[in-house]
Design an enzyme around this catalytic site. Sequence first.
Site, PDB file in Angstrom:
ATOM      1  N   LEU A   1       0.831  -1.198   0.000  1.00 40.26           N
ATOM      2  CA  LEU A   1       0.000   0.000   0.000  1.00 40.26           C
ATOM      3  C   LEU A   1       0.864   1.245   0.000  1.00 40.26           C
ATOM      4  CD1 LEU A   1      -2.633  -1.231   2.578  1.00 40.26           C
ATOM      5  CD2 LEU A   1      -2.922  -1.000   0.124  1.00 40.26           C
ATOM      6  N   ASP A   2       0.790   1.986  -1.115  1.00 39.93           N
ATOM      7  CA  ASP A   2       1.505   3.265  -1.188  1.00 39.93           C
ATOM      8  C   ASP A   2       0.541   4.317  -0.677  1.00 39.93           C
ATOM      9  OD1 ASP A   2       2.653   2.301  -4.476  1.00 39.93           O
ATOM     10  OD2 ASP A   2       3.561   1.922  -2.520  1.00 39.93           O
ATOM     11  N   VAL A   3       0.934   4.992   0.384  1.00 38.94           N
ATOM     12  CA  VAL A   3      -0.013   5.937   0.982  1.00 38.94           C
ATOM     13  C   VAL A   3       0.548   7.342   1.111  1.00 38.94           C
ATOM     14  CG1 VAL A   3      -1.206   4.145   2.275  1.00 38.94           C
ATOM     15  CG2 VAL A   3       0.708   5.333   3.309  1.00 38.94           C
TER      16      VAL A   3
ATOM     17  N   PHE B   1      -2.671   5.252  -2.866  1.00 36.82           N
ATOM     18  CA  PHE B   1      -2.386   5.658  -4.247  1.00 36.82           C
ATOM     19  C   PHE B   1      -1.877   4.469  -5.025  1.00 36.82           C
ATOM     20  CE2 PHE B   1      -2.428  10.338  -4.733  1.00 36.82           C
ATOM     21  CZ  PHE B   1      -2.865  10.672  -3.470  1.00 36.82           C
TER      22      PHE B   1
END
Lengths: 377, 254, 204
Positions: B129-131, B143
């Site tokens: 999870l790119d946050v 994102f």
Amino acid sequence: MPEYHMCSNCVMDNSDARISFDKRGVCDHCNDFYTNVKPNWHTGERGKEQLQAIVAKIKKDGEGRDFDCLLGMSGGVDSSYMLHLAVKEFGLRPLVFHVDGGWNSELAVNNIQVMIDKLGLDLFTEVINWEEMRDFQLAFFKSGVPHLDIPQDHAFIATLYNFADKYKIKYILNGGNISTECVRNPMEWLYYGTDMAQIRDIINQFGTVKMDTYPFSPIFRHKFYLRYLKGVQVVKPLNYRPYIKSDALKLLADTYGWKPYPQKHFESRFTKFYEGYWLPERFGFDTRRVQYSSLILTGQMTREEALELLKKPAFDPATIDDEFNYIATKLGITSGELRGYFNMPKKFYWDYKNQESLFKAGAKALKMLGVERSIKR
Amino acid sequence: MLRSRVTPCLLVHKRGLVKTTAFKDPKYVGDPINAVKIFNEKEVDELIVLDIDASVQGREPDFELIKNLAVECRMPFCYGGGVKTVEQAKRIINLGAEKVALSSAAVQNIEIVGDIGKAVGVQSVVVVLDVKKKGLLGSYEVFIHNGKKATGLKLKEFITTLNSMGVGEIVINAIDRDGKMEGFDFHLIDMVREMTDVPMTVMGGAGNLDHIRQVIQRYKIIGVAAGSLFVFKGKYRAVLINYPNKLEKQALLQ
Amino acid sequence: MVTIINYGSGNISAICNIYDRLRIPYKIANNEDDVEGAEKIILPGVGAFDETISRLDSSGFRSILDHEVLNNKVPVVGICVGMQILAERSEEGDLPGLGWIKGEVRRINPSSLKFKPKVPHLGWNSVSVSKANKLFQGIDAEQGFYFLHSYYFHCHNSEDVLATTTYGQTFASAVSNKNVFGVQFHPEKSHHNGVTLLQNFATF
């Protein structure tokens, strides 16, 4: 098929096709050393004075600037030891750089790191675009010549002079030394890395990738423009004092936790394969002969010890298959293709365009001017 | 006693390794195969390799590369980038990777997480999870496509769904901290640790070994991943593969 | 020669790579005929207990393995779930295991663990060898191996415990009874220790 001849003094033999022997069976490498090199090699008081003078000049030139000299680190013993001397003994402030051609061994990376860390220095690296390097190296494989190390070597030389130019540094510290390198690799085996005619011809014939970022540097640029017009000088500090390899290795290990390589130039996985397997097995050129002969001439190894070591192959039979496969994989070809290049008819530098005559003329001029002493042939 | 894991994370862009800053400005770092070989020789705990082009370009994972990298790893190897189907995931595992990482695929169709879990085993499925921080109230948004496409998904909702579906590990990547080497976002990590019981690896911000030590001290059992730290050296960002040696590792785990 | 059972579970290619580099001859058994006359057997395995034992049955390996291991006393090492199926039964599933080593597989108890993630046991952990043996020769016990599991093997007989590991509770990280061995960790992903263990198995 010429008869086999080995020098009675060192271990060079007629795998160097241009070797000649005198009446006592001593080869021209040895005689050149005794006649031209040794008398001018000063490692005692005289050498010390000369070195001090040079160090003083370097320091003066670097006053008020970030760096006073330039040093390329491969992770190998010569450049590592020289870095140690430069910083710890001479008090110089080198710009230290490393050229990453994609073949670093873990040992090399580790050795560079321990020295940089311990000496508190900042490192620059030049990472050569791997897709370009790969194609460049493959082109050389396809050409059938022995000098496969040119893509790596040339990148190093070009980067060196790029840094000298960019940071306006006049003094390049070079770890080249008489003590372990007085006998030079015959040109037939390891040709000039800066012969652009040769490089261009081989790339034109066998290259497939556009060389957008690879650093090219013609010999004119570094030997003439930068050296003689801009005053860039190459200094070889290891020649002004006794340089005993085993002592250097011990010092590096004790001071930095530096780890030795199984053989010279093995900081690069490619060079390890190239010198350990490809050159000896395909061409019958064993660079250990050159290295051991140098050590014999400078009293660091006996001929008997060298002969004993030469009995074993230069590569490790237990790991060579894996290495062979790794080289092929990394180059993006099958092991079968690589084997194909291994078995193809042999070519040499004279089979492709070259500027050898230009280099020879230059070398002659430099020798006459007393700038370079020994033969490279 | 179980030790926390310290994991290099490598990004592949146009077949070469790169390192980004806030997911932008990729700097060329070199050949992936040799880098992985060196990390293997340095005996790293695990390795993550992410292809940052594949999803953006709508391309399949580079199976040839995956095979060549897996063969060099004597430690668990996690591959991510462009994985969209169960077949691709199975193929990646068969090529020798231990874990498959999903990012945009999980966001676009969360069912795929469960499907791949059934096919290769839940323990082999990793969701990355790119946050980025959203607004002033301290919430985070997920994102995809290298931090360019906002998904509108709030972190909490997404993780809750992942929990019920079953996932092997969650990797939390703080976009704002990427490549800055200024330390981890503890607020974010605290939050996520609260939200899930599943193994976690955190990424984004490691600038020195002390940052890593702090994370391990705080969370006791956790994976800490870093890109820039293990690839760059010094103020000129020289490219030099590095990893804590045995003694340094022991100090991190104190 | 080492025979690696390929029944669709476990990372076989990693084991093969290691034996390739060590130049130790091995073969991959894709069906029961390939197992006949085996000198040493490796039984890999990941996933759930029931699923793994079902796969082993349906792939036709069951009877030849029982024969080679129990009658011919061929040395065998089960890896991860491959070790767990050596037991008689598991809390994870309903099917019976191979029963080559007496014991049952139990779930790791999270109550003895203080920090998340608790389960699974994921990462590098040290081992403590319980009895003299050739499998763990030259191993750095403190460095240990890579683990990834949520269940552990509870031996009926304590003499069958070959090595233990502590994660909240202390459990068997390796078991052995005569020619049957099992390792809970992944030697094919445990760097030098793993390579050594796989080499030891092939050469003793």
